[in-house]
Design an enzyme around this catalytic site. Structure first.
Site, short mmCIF file in Angstrom:
data_model
loop_
_atom_site.label_atom_id
_atom_site.label_comp_id
_atom_site.label_asym_id
_atom_site.label_seq_id
_atom_site.Cartn_x
_atom_site.Cartn_y
_atom_site.Cartn_z
CB SER A 73 -3.14 -11.23 4.17
OG SER A 73 -2.32 -12.23 4.70
CG ASP A 83 8.97 -1.13 1.14
OD1 ASP A 83 8.41 -0.01 1.22
OD2 ASP A 83 8.77 -2.05 1.96
CE LYS A 136 -4.88 -12.38 7.94
NZ LYS A 136 -3.49 -12.84 7.81
#
Length: 714
Positions: free
Chosen positions: A474, A485, A499
């Site tokens: 999560s 990224d 998740k």
């Protein structure tokens, strides 16, 4: 506006439900031979509302129909009897008549069927606990070649009580043979096991309808999606305290030992600690609020006792204490404490500093461990300038690591971090990037909102890496994904949990109008459910209402975050993870958001991987880690154990010797003395190979000359 809309919807439905319950109460199913546990009126009302919330506001837009009803029934049976040691096939056949009725019942708030099923379970539980106790004094032959099947999850249900009797008799024999191998004599073993089963029988008498209702609601929400959860009032309080990393009370951790409430730990800084009147091992036998009368808590459930000890900051609680060194028959000591807000520092973010030598250079590396993404929203909304949060804590740690410890690089340890606050994941990312998008969130109507770090500058601009494992989920995945990224750091470890859904916490008391709550309170009267100032407490639902995506457009749902440098997983990937959940949402992607990477680490990653691989070829730790994983996999398929004492002891000794040999091989490679059987490893000697290699990888990164010139400094 959203909560106001929900409030209006529930105002109408609660009114209708209250009228329905007043007009036509449904008779409850009964189980002969036990005191049946029955649902409260308000539990039926809550169930009805949870169904409506799921059908109207859950991200999956799912209807609770016959198919879901069937899933609920299977999940509920599994939660009651996962090892298939209480119910018979006849019980299962009788339950099957309810397979397609639960959806209709729950929509009406009718809980009679699952409570009936629980009462059947409770009767069976008592029957086999009593039978087991009758077998403890049996003169077993421990030289006989028998086998006890302890994992029956995939086996057929027993066809009769006789078959289950045989199973429970073997379980007793297994527990006795374990005690014999531990070196105790038979008389002592009988005494130990008798007390154990007496305690099991006693605990069953303390089960109440809140426990049953929570089990029922878990089956309902779990059939819809893995992360929509209802919390009864007690569990909602525990969830919110864990999220806030704080609670209001005396500052002591408690445990139940032989039906007596015992202090297991005094939390530094709390009222108990500052008073110097309480110590670990002290027993609490009575509780009084302020100057009120004492309540004798002997034999109480631990959660009921804890609820009496906790309370609002500034209020007084008095305790009757039997000090640890005294007999229970001693005269109790009465102490008085003023409750305070307790901050749980031991489960908050913390730092350590390690030194790593790489190619003739020495680097100081700070390791920040974050157990979860927490925030005290209540204190923040009340304007407390010192409210607790992950980002605030980490900012302070970064300041210390930079200015006092003078570290060269930082590793963030998110292993085992199951997530928490989405806001904190965004804010924490902002400490390591200049500014920009962090995560994309798609709502029920497929609208996409980009959540950004809008604060220019970064708290740490130097070399950075993140450790993750299969239990990182999560919010951990949002953070790790954003760092990856942006090219802001190296991600190391194993593929994360996967998740990628967002839950909103809805307090049902805040949604339902005051007038309906008053009607409900009057209807219920002496409800066994929790009340506050006479108002029933309805609990909380964490409802899946959105899905998040990385700034590169990929969802973390199902796939998680794939590390740049991968390690073997200690956790079975086919048993743990979102992709193992039958009701989980699938992976998908959205358009890439407008973000500017800090730098392209592609070439650096290849170099880091090569150096890592070279070290692993020579690493004793890595070799032993692979052996441990291989052994765990080989044992996963085992479902039974021998009851022959000599053979079982031989198997245990072999496993213990093998583990000790592997440990000593690692210690030898590090120049540490070998351990002998029974030796304890000191805290200083505990080895964390994954952390050590992660520090080496960051040191390799720091050998790379390219600076982090595009990250701005405050």
């Amino acid at each position: 506006m959203f909560k106001e809309m929900l409030r209006r919807i529930l105002f109408v439905t609660f009114t209708a439900a209250v009228i329905a319950c007043q007009a036509a109460p449904k008779p409850q199913l009964k189980v002969e031979g036990i005191e049946n546990i029955q649902p409260d009126v308000q539990q039926g009302l809550v169930c009805k509302q949870v169904v409506e919330l799921i059908e109207n506001y859950n991200y999956k837009k799912i209807k609770i129909n016959d198919s879901i009803s069937s899933l609920i029934l299977d999940r509920y049976i599994k939660s009651l009897d996962p090892s298939r040691t209480y119910f018979t096939s006849a019980d299962l056949k009788s339950f099957d008549q309810y397979r397609t009725v639960l959806d209709d019942d729950f929509r009406k708030g009718d809980l009679s069927v699952p409570f009936y099923m629980f009462n059947v379970y409770l009767k069976r539980y008592n029957e086999w606990i009593n039978y087991s106790m009758s077998q403890i004094k049996t003169k077993f032959d421990f030289t006989k070649d028998e086998t006890y099947v302890y994992d029956r999850e995939k086996m057929p249900w027993a066809v009769s009580s006789t078959a289950l009797n045989d199973l429970w008799k073997k379980r007793i024999k297994y527990e006795l043979v374990n005690l014999r191998i531990a070196g105790n004599d038979d008389a002592k073993n009988v005494e130990t096991l008798t007390k154990r089963y007496e305690n099991l029988r006693l605990q069953a008498t303390k089960v109440n309808n809140q426990d049953v209702f929570q089990e029922v609601m878990d089956a309902l929400t779990g059939a819809v999606d893995p992360h929509t959860n209802y919390f009864n009032p007690r569990n909602a309080q525990a969830f919110n305290e864990d999220m806030a990393r704080s609670f209001e009370g005396i500052g002591a951790r408690l445990m139940l030992e032989n039906e007596v409430l015992k202090i297991s730990e005094v939390i530094p800084g709390g009222p108990a600690f500052k008073s110097k009147l309480l110590n670990a091992g002290d027993r609490i036998i009575g509780i009084a609020q302020g100057q009120g009368e004492f309540e004798d808590i002997s034999g109480w459930r631990i959660d009921n006792s804890v609820a009496k000890i906790k309370g609002p900051k500034g209020t007084v609680v008095r305790l009757k204490i039997i000090p640890a060194a005294q007999e229970m028959t001693s005269k109790p000591v009465i102490i008085q404490l003023v409750r305070e807000k307790i901050v749980m520092e031991d489960i908050s973010a913390k730092k350590t500093v390690k030194t790593v030598n790489s190619d003739g250079k020495s680097f100081k590396i700070g390791v920040i461990t974050i157990p979860s993404f927490y925030a005290d929203f209540k204190a923040a909304s009340a304007g407390d300038p010192n409210y607790k949060s992950t980002t605030r804590d980490v900012r302070l740690l970064l300041d210390t690591l930079k200015n006092m410890d003078k570290v060269d690089g930082i590793v963030m340890d998110l292993r085992g971090n199951g997530g928490g606050s989405l806001v904190e994941a965004i804010d924490l990312t902002g400490l390591f990037i200049d500014k920009g998008p962090v995560v994309q969130v798609k709502d029920l109507k497929n609208g996409i909102e980009v959540s950004e770090d809008r604060n220019a500058g970064a708290a740490w601009t130097g070399p950075f890496a993140v450790m993750v494992d299969r239990l990182s989920a999560s919010a951990s995945e949002i953070f790790a994904g954003a760092i990856q990224d942006y090219g802001r750091g190296i991600i190391m470890g194993t593929q994360t949990y996967g998740k990628g859904t967002v839950q909103s916490s809805l307090d049902l008391n805040r949604i339902v109008s005051e007038s309906i709550m008053n009607k409900l309170a009057g209807l219920i009267g002496k409800s066994s459910l929790k009340t506050a100032n006479g108002v029933p407490q309805l609990g909380q639902i964490n409802l899946t209402m959105a899905k998040f995506y990385r700034v590169n457009g990929s969802s973390t749902q199902h796939k998680g975050v794939m590390p740049d440098i991968q390690f073997p997983s200690l956790y079975p990937m086919d048993k743990i993870g979102e992709d193992t959940e039958p009701s989980a949402l699938p992976w998908d992607e959205v358009s890439k958001s407008n973000f500017k990477p800090v730098q392209d680490l592609t070439a650096v990653k290849a170099e880091l991987q090569a150096k890592h691989d070279e070290r692993m070829k020579k690493s004793t730790d890595y070799k032993m880690l692979q052996k441990d994983i291989a052994e765990m996999k080989s044992r996963q398929s085992e479902v039974s154990v021998t009851l022959n004492e000599a053979k079982l002891k031989q198997e245990r000794d072999k496993l213990e010797a093998s583990a000790l040999a592997r440990t000593n091989e690692i210690r030898s490679s590090r120049g540490l003395p070998p351990l002998k059987k029974g030796d304890k490893i000191t805290k200083e000697e505990r080895l964390d190979f994954v952390e050590e290699e992660s520090l080496n990888i960051l040191a390799d990164l720091m050998q790379n000359a390219k600076p982090y010139e595009t990250v701005k400094v405050n």
